[in-house]
Write an enzyme that holds these catalytic residues in place. Sequence first.
Site, short mmCIF file in Angstrom:
data_model
loop_
_atom_site.label_atom_id
_atom_site.label_comp_id
_atom_site.label_asym_id
_atom_site.label_seq_id
_atom_site.Cartn_x
_atom_site.Cartn_y
_atom_site.Cartn_z
N HIS A 23 32.74 44.50 25.20
CA HIS A 23 33.09 45.51 26.13
C HIS A 23 33.23 46.96 25.86
O HIS A 23 33.46 47.77 26.48
CB HIS A 23 34.59 45.23 26.79
CG HIS A 23 34.59 43.74 27.24
ND1 HIS A 23 35.46 43.46 28.41
CD2 HIS A 23 33.84 42.75 27.51
CE1 HIS A 23 35.48 42.38 28.88
NE2 HIS A 23 34.16 41.81 28.46
N HIS A 39 33.03 32.61 29.28
CA HIS A 39 34.03 32.28 30.32
C HIS A 39 33.01 31.65 31.46
O HIS A 39 33.49 31.50 32.54
CB HIS A 39 34.62 33.44 30.91
CG HIS A 39 35.53 34.08 29.55
ND1 HIS A 39 36.76 33.15 29.03
CD2 HIS A 39 35.77 35.35 29.33
CE1 HIS A 39 37.37 34.01 28.52
NE2 HIS A 39 36.72 35.13 28.32
N GLU A 59 30.39 37.84 33.71
CA GLU A 59 31.00 36.65 32.94
C GLU A 59 32.39 36.88 33.16
O GLU A 59 33.69 35.99 33.06
CB GLU A 59 30.68 36.33 31.64
CG GLU A 59 31.19 37.03 30.50
CD GLU A 59 32.14 36.19 29.73
OE1 GLU A 59 32.07 34.87 29.56
OE2 GLU A 59 32.83 36.76 29.06
#
Length: 266
Positions: A179, A69, A39
């Site tokens: 992340h 996203h 994404e």
Amino acid sequence: MRILFLGDTVGDMGVKLLQTYLPKLKQSLKPQITIINGENATSYGRGINERVYKQIMNAGADVITLGNHAWNNDDIFNFIDQKNNLIRPANFPGKNVPGRGFTIVNVNNVKVAVINLQGRVFMDTLDDPFQTIDKVLKQLPSKINHIFVDFHAETTSEKQAMVMYLDGRISALVGTHTHVQTNDARILSRGTAYLTDAGMTGPYDGVLGMKYSGVIKHFLTQRPSRFEVEESGRGIVSGCVIDINNDGIAKKIKLIQLNPNNSYQV
């Protein structure tokens, strides 16, 4: 059944890292199915387009998941409905949402369901992911007991609550979006594998894949600052590998991380 999952692919560097290391990981680990979160995979780190989709698939992915996203590139509306192996969060609201929130992959005559969900805490207000997953599970054929969920969410508590809610009903839930790989890979009491966040695949020397200068400027001034994907320097590949018994119960989950300070030998 062995599942290889790699977290958020960020920018051109993330795609190049997949092209370099995913074939090596697959040769070493021999997964039956490989799932990649894509994404953030465009050159500017938001969403996916058809060119990048093809690059990730050609690198060795079987399924690509998305997140908040998903709709950042208009190009996605031209191809997502034709790609059974590209899924977006199942709890996007409204009728006739493009694409699909889950897919079923046939692996050596064993069907594996891959589901994408998005959290709501500190994120856009989508439909309730807890009610959505109940609806999705009811839609699956009764003979499918290998079920993997990518839960794209911000907070640890929402991810943990979701896996506790699903423990014993799915094979594995792995979080994405932050992340940063967490160190809590485990098998819950009813046999569901869990990891709060798989981490990212992309720039190692930025802030969550972005150039750190813009991020620091924002924190120093509290004014808008342009975040740009880091395009040079060192890289990181993060994810996990999950082993699942024939009955769909997970038996092992292991972290994967390739970075300059902790290289994974392949």
